[in-house]
Design a protein around this motif. Structure first.
Motif, short mmCIF file in Angstrom:
data_model
loop_
_atom_site.label_atom_id
_atom_site.label_comp_id
_atom_site.label_asym_id
_atom_site.label_seq_id
_atom_site.Cartn_x
_atom_site.Cartn_y
_atom_site.Cartn_z
N SER A 1 50.24 47.31 28.71
CA SER A 1 49.31 47.98 29.62
C SER A 1 48.96 49.35 29.08
O SER A 1 49.84 50.07 28.59
CB SER A 1 49.97 48.09 31.00
OG SER A 1 49.10 48.73 31.90
N ASN B 1 46.05 52.83 29.77
CA ASN B 1 44.89 53.54 30.31
C ASN B 1 44.22 54.19 29.11
O ASN B 1 44.65 55.24 28.64
CB ASN B 1 45.34 54.59 31.33
CG ASN B 1 44.17 55.31 31.97
OD1 ASN B 1 43.11 55.48 31.38
ND2 ASN B 1 44.37 55.73 33.20
N SER C 1 43.08 49.80 31.55
CA SER C 1 42.35 50.48 32.62
C SER C 1 41.50 51.59 32.03
O SER C 1 41.72 52.02 30.90
CB SER C 1 43.32 51.03 33.67
OG SER C 1 44.20 51.94 33.10
N GLU C 2 40.53 52.04 32.84
CA GLU C 2 39.57 53.08 32.41
C GLU C 2 38.87 52.68 31.11
O GLU C 2 38.78 53.45 30.17
CB GLU C 2 40.28 54.43 32.24
CG GLU C 2 40.92 54.98 33.48
CD GLU C 2 39.93 55.39 34.56
OE1 GLU C 2 38.80 55.81 34.23
OE2 GLU C 2 40.29 55.29 35.74
N GLY D 1 36.13 54.46 35.49
CA GLY D 1 36.78 53.21 35.84
C GLY D 1 36.58 52.07 34.87
O GLY D 1 36.29 52.24 33.70
N LEU E 1 38.30 47.92 34.45
CA LEU E 1 39.59 47.31 34.14
C LEU E 1 39.35 46.04 33.35
O LEU E 1 38.34 45.36 33.52
CB LEU E 1 40.33 46.90 35.42
CG LEU E 1 40.58 47.96 36.47
CD1 LEU E 1 41.05 47.31 37.76
CD2 LEU E 1 41.60 48.94 35.97
N LEU F 1 39.79 45.29 42.98
CA LEU F 1 40.47 45.66 41.73
C LEU F 1 41.82 44.99 41.59
O LEU F 1 42.13 44.41 40.57
CB LEU F 1 40.69 47.18 41.65
CG LEU F 1 39.49 48.07 41.45
CD1 LEU F 1 39.95 49.52 41.38
CD2 LEU F 1 38.75 47.71 40.19
N ASP F 2 42.65 45.15 42.59
CA ASP F 2 44.06 44.76 42.50
C ASP F 2 44.21 43.24 42.53
O ASP F 2 43.59 42.56 43.33
CB ASP F 2 44.85 45.41 43.63
CG ASP F 2 44.69 46.92 43.60
OD1 ASP F 2 45.22 47.53 42.67
OD2 ASP F 2 44.02 47.47 44.49
#
Length: 171
Positions: A5, A7, A35-36, A66, A68, A104-105
């Motif tokens: 994972s 960012n 992410s981002e 943003g 993802l 998103l989640d």
């Protein structure tokens, strides 16, 4: 099963792609969550091909922030669960003209989890004090399966003088 994972603050730069490629070579993850990403889904599709992954799921950038992306090597390893409840899991700018809601989640489960807990239920709860909604995963085994203990009769029991008496008393 391993997940990497990051960012990345923008997947469109050459150094971000280079770092991603090197990290995947070193760590050899089954899944990658970024992410981002600050880019469109087309860019993620190109990245997916470059790193040799089979699939990608992307939530595109909204405005200038943003985005993802979730990528996988082998589709057969895991499943993203669908859920019931309110359709969006994130919001920003409530009460303004910039109010936005996005789903998103997510919840990722391995196929072995699904084999064991095939009746699992995922529910998106109402938004609380956070900009993200809580999501609840309830895992339980199938209620349709009735497990009965089999009793096997052994012929040797007939030679035991107490066998007849025990059967008579419990029957």
């Amino acid at each position: 099963m391993s997940t990497w994972s990051w960012n990345c603050h923008g997947l469109g730069t050459p150094w971000a792609l280079q770092f991603l490629q090197e990290s995947i070579l070193q760590k050899n993850p089954d899944f990658v969550f970024i992410s981002e990403i600050l880019c469109k889904a087309k860019r993620v599709e190109k990245v997916k091909e470059i790193i040799g992954f089979e699939g990608a799921f992307t939530v595109e950038t909204q405005g200038r922030s943003g985005g993802l992306s979730f990528l996988w090597r082998n589709k057969k390893e895991a499943t993203i669960l669908s859920y019931k409840g309110y359709p969006y899991t994130w919001e920003s700018g409530y009460g303004t003209h910039k109010w936005i809601e996005i789903r998103l989640d997510r919840v990722l489960v391995s196929n072995s989890f699904m084999q064991q807990f095939g009746e699992a239920k995922l529910t998106n709860m109402k938004i609380t004090t956070s900009d993200h909604s809580p999501i609840l995963l309830e895992s339980f085994t199938s209620s349709n399966v009735v497990r009965t203990k089999q009793i096997r009769f052994e012929n040797a029991w007939l030679r035991d003088p107490m066998c007849g008496k025990i059967v008579e008393e419990t029957w």
